[in-house]
Design a protein around this motif. Structure first.
Motif, PDB file in Angstrom:
ATOM      1  N   LEU A  59       0.816  -1.213   0.000  1.00 33.17           N
ATOM      2  CA  LEU A  59       0.000   0.000   0.000  1.00 33.17           C
ATOM      3  C   LEU A  59       0.849   1.262   0.000  1.00 33.17           C
ATOM      4  O   LEU A  59       0.488   2.261  -0.611  1.00 33.17           O
ATOM      5  CB  LEU A  59      -0.879   0.043   1.255  1.00 33.17           C
ATOM      6  N   TYR A  60       1.928   1.214   0.743  1.00 32.06           N
ATOM      7  CA  TYR A  60       2.730   2.417   0.982  1.00 32.06           C
ATOM      8  C   TYR A  60       4.138   1.978   1.344  1.00 32.06           C
ATOM      9  O   TYR A  60       4.322   0.986   2.044  1.00 32.06           O
ATOM     10  CB  TYR A  60       2.121   3.207   2.155  1.00 32.06           C
ATOM     11  N   GLU A  61       5.116   2.737   0.862  1.00 28.19           N
ATOM     12  CA  GLU A  61       6.498   2.471   1.239  1.00 28.19           C
ATOM     13  C   GLU A  61       7.282   3.765   1.180  1.00 28.19           C
ATOM     14  O   GLU A  61       7.111   4.564   0.260  1.00 28.19           O
ATOM     15  CB  GLU A  61       7.116   1.433   0.297  1.00 28.19           C
ATOM     16  N   ASP A  62       8.113   3.971   2.181  1.00 31.88           N
ATOM     17  CA  ASP A  62       9.086   5.055   2.152  1.00 31.88           C
ATOM     18  C   ASP A  62      10.398   4.486   2.685  1.00 31.88           C
ATOM     19  O   ASP A  62      10.521   3.264   2.857  1.00 31.88           O
ATOM     20  CB  ASP A  62       8.596   6.299   2.923  1.00 31.88           C
ATOM     21  N   GLU A  63      11.361   5.325   2.967  1.00 37.49           N
ATOM     22  CA  GLU A  63      12.679   4.799   3.363  1.00 37.49           C
ATOM     23  C   GLU A  63      12.658   4.058   4.700  1.00 37.49           C
ATOM     24  O   GLU A  63      13.516   3.220   4.959  1.00 37.49           O
ATOM     25  CB  GLU A  63      13.727   5.900   3.373  1.00 37.49           C
ATOM     26  N   ASP A  64      11.653   4.339   5.544  1.00 39.06           N
ATOM     27  CA  ASP A  64      11.610   3.760   6.883  1.00 39.06           C
ATOM     28  C   ASP A  64      10.469   2.774   7.129  1.00 39.06           C
ATOM     29  O   ASP A  64      10.496   2.049   8.116  1.00 39.06           O
ATOM     30  CB  ASP A  64      11.461   4.877   7.929  1.00 39.06           C
ATOM     31  N   THR A  65       9.450   2.788   6.269  1.00 35.79           N
ATOM     32  CA  THR A  65       8.190   2.118   6.575  1.00 35.79           C
ATOM     33  C   THR A  65       7.643   1.340   5.378  1.00 35.79           C
ATOM     34  O   THR A  65       7.836   1.753   4.235  1.00 35.79           O
ATOM     35  CB  THR A  65       7.127   3.179   6.966  1.00 35.79           C
ATOM     36  N   LEU A  66       6.923   0.265   5.673  1.00 37.18           N
ATOM     37  CA  LEU A  66       6.177  -0.476   4.661  1.00 37.18           C
ATOM     38  C   LEU A  66       4.792  -0.743   5.213  1.00 37.18           C
ATOM     39  O   LEU A  66       4.643  -1.117   6.382  1.00 37.18           O
ATOM     40  CB  LEU A  66       6.877  -1.807   4.338  1.00 37.18           C
ATOM     41  N   ALA A  67       3.765  -0.548   4.381  1.00 38.27           N
ATOM     42  CA  ALA A  67       2.390  -0.889   4.739  1.00 38.27           C
ATOM     43  C   ALA A  67       1.845  -1.819   3.662  1.00 38.27           C
ATOM     44  O   ALA A  67       2.072  -1.598   2.469  1.00 38.27           O
ATOM     45  CB  ALA A  67       1.529   0.360   4.858  1.00 38.27           C
ATOM     46  N   PHE A  68       1.132  -2.844   4.099  1.00 34.59           N
ATOM     47  CA  PHE A  68       0.600  -3.831   3.164  1.00 34.59           C
ATOM     48  C   PHE A  68      -0.666  -4.457   3.739  1.00 34.59           C
ATOM     49  O   PHE A  68      -0.941  -4.356   4.937  1.00 34.59           O
ATOM     50  CB  PHE A  68       1.648  -4.905   2.841  1.00 34.59           C
ATOM     51  N   MET A  69      -1.428  -5.119   2.872  1.00 37.45           N
ATOM     52  CA  MET A  69      -2.670  -5.740   3.290  1.00 37.45           C
ATOM     53  C   MET A  69      -2.382  -6.971   4.148  1.00 37.45           C
ATOM     54  O   MET A  69      -1.467  -7.741   3.862  1.00 37.45           O
ATOM     55  CB  MET A  69      -3.496  -6.156   2.065  1.00 37.45           C
ATOM     56  N   ASP A  70      -3.185  -7.150   5.193  1.00 38.99           N
ATOM     57  CA  ASP A  70      -3.103  -8.356   6.016  1.00 38.99           C
ATOM     58  C   ASP A  70      -3.746  -9.486   5.214  1.00 38.99           C
ATOM     59  O   ASP A  70      -4.886  -9.358   4.767  1.00 38.99           O
ATOM     60  CB  ASP A  70      -3.848  -8.136   7.337  1.00 38.99           C
ATOM     61  N   VAL A  71      -3.030 -10.588   5.010  1.00 34.98           N
ATOM     62  CA  VAL A  71      -3.555 -11.696   4.211  1.00 34.98           C
ATOM     63  C   VAL A  71      -4.617 -12.508   4.952  1.00 34.98           C
ATOM     64  O   VAL A  71      -5.308 -13.318   4.347  1.00 34.98           O
ATOM     65  CB  VAL A  71      -2.443 -12.638   3.679  1.00 34.98           C
ATOM     66  N   MET A  72      -4.751 -12.274   6.258  1.00 32.94           N
ATOM     67  CA  MET A  72      -5.802 -12.918   7.045  1.00 32.94           C
ATOM     68  C   MET A  72      -6.625 -11.820   7.728  1.00 32.94           C
ATOM     69  O   MET A  72      -6.601 -11.657   8.949  1.00 32.94           O
ATOM     70  CB  MET A  72      -5.191 -13.872   8.072  1.00 32.94           C
ATOM     71  N   PRO A  73      -7.341 -11.032   6.916  1.00 31.17           N
ATOM     72  CA  PRO A  73      -8.016  -9.840   7.453  1.00 31.17           C
ATOM     73  C   PRO A  73      -9.156 -10.169   8.414  1.00 31.17           C
ATOM     74  O   PRO A  73      -9.899 -11.114   8.203  1.00 31.17           O
ATOM     75  CB  PRO A  73      -8.537  -9.146   6.199  1.00 31.17           C
ATOM     76  N   GLN A  74      -9.260  -9.337   9.437  1.00 32.50           N
ATOM     77  CA  GLN A  74     -10.351  -9.453  10.394  1.00 32.50           C
ATOM     78  C   GLN A  74     -11.525  -8.573   9.994  1.00 32.50           C
ATOM     79  O   GLN A  74     -12.597  -8.664  10.585  1.00 32.50           O
ATOM     80  CB  GLN A  74      -9.856  -9.095  11.790  1.00 32.50           C
ATOM     81  N   ALA A  75     -11.319  -7.717   8.980  1.00 30.21           N
ATOM     82  CA  ALA A  75     -12.364  -6.871   8.409  1.00 30.21           C
ATOM     83  C   ALA A  75     -11.881  -6.445   7.024  1.00 30.21           C
ATOM     84  O   ALA A  75     -10.682  -6.543   6.721  1.00 30.21           O
ATOM     85  CB  ALA A  75     -12.611  -5.643   9.288  1.00 30.21           C
ATOM     86  N   GLU A  76     -12.808  -5.983   6.213  1.00 25.29           N
ATOM     87  CA  GLU A  76     -12.450  -5.505   4.880  1.00 25.29           C
ATOM     88  C   GLU A  76     -11.465  -4.340   5.019  1.00 25.29           C
ATOM     89  O   GLU A  76     -11.698  -3.422   5.795  1.00 25.29           O
ATOM     90  CB  GLU A  76     -13.701  -5.039   4.134  1.00 25.29           C
ATOM     91  N   GLY A  77     -10.345  -4.388   4.290  1.00 22.56           N
ATOM     92  CA  GLY A  77      -9.369  -3.304   4.309  1.00 22.56           C
ATOM     93  C   GLY A  77      -8.334  -3.379   5.415  1.00 22.56           C
ATOM     94  O   GLY A  77      -7.544  -2.449   5.589  1.00 22.56           O
ATOM     95  N   HIS A  78      -8.283  -4.477   6.160  1.00 19.84           N
ATOM     96  CA  HIS A  78      -7.316  -4.658   7.263  1.00 19.84           C
ATOM     97  C   HIS A  78      -5.897  -4.605   6.687  1.00 19.84           C
ATOM     98  O   HIS A  78      -5.559  -5.342   5.777  1.00 19.84           O
ATOM     99  CB  HIS A  78      -7.592  -6.008   7.911  1.00 19.84           C
ATOM    100  N   LEU A  79      -5.079  -3.722   7.236  1.00 20.40           N
ATOM    101  CA  LEU A  79      -3.706  -3.581   6.767  1.00 20.40           C
ATOM    102  C   LEU A  79      -2.732  -3.567   7.928  1.00 20.40           C
ATOM    103  O   LEU A  79      -3.128  -3.443   9.085  1.00 20.40           O
ATOM    104  CB  LEU A  79      -3.578  -2.315   5.910  1.00 20.40           C
TER     105      LEU A  79
END
Length: 144
Positions: free
Chosen positions: A24-44
């Motif tokens: 979903l998002y990446e910068d020099e310090d951080t990565l955000a991605f979808m949870d492959v076992m979501p507890q709700a729609e859009g869980h990241l």
């Protein structure tokens, strides 16, 4: 007793590109991605690129940067998914429910009257994850 960081945990493998993710998002310090076992729609998930076991051992400057990204992703998840709210969860050590030992924040869009699904180990299909990611990425772009 402090337990050492394991550089072979699943999130470290994702950071090294050994395991794919719906980014979903990446910068020099951080990565955000979808949870492959979501507890709700859009869980990241939002993680630092620095290897740290949890909030008890992450350097303060990394945590400061990370929480700003968590806020950014929470806003995008709420807007992109058309949610009424957002739950932020962060676990530390087994007794508290931590199962992946790389500090991470769960960002979970929420709707009134809809309970979280259990973290059952059942993976969501990739098309659904991508569709949700596209909505969140669009909200991130609109907020940029």
């Amino acid at each position: 007793m402090s337990v050492a960081y394991d550089p072979n945990n699943i999130f470290a493998k994702i950071l090294r590109g050994e395991i794919p993710c719906e980014k979903l998002y990446e910068d020099e310090d951080t990565l955000a991605f979808m949870d492959v076992m979501p507890q709700a729609e859009g869980h990241l998930l939002v993680i630092p690129k620095l290897g740290a076991r949890n909030i008890l051992d992450v350097p303060p400057e990394v945590l400061s940067s990370l929480i700003l990204r968590v806020q950014k992703l929470a806003r995008a998840a709420k807007a992109g998914m058309g949610a009424e709210g957002v739950t932020i969860i962060q676990f530390n050590e087994p007794a508290a429910g931590q199962t992946v030992y790389h500090i991470h924040f769960h960002v979970i869009p929420r709707w009134e009257g809809i309970a979280l699904r259990p973290h059952s180990g059942k993976m969501a299909d990739s098309a659904t994850l991508k569709a949700h990611a596209d909505k969140i990425r669009a909200a991130l772009a609109a907020d940029a």
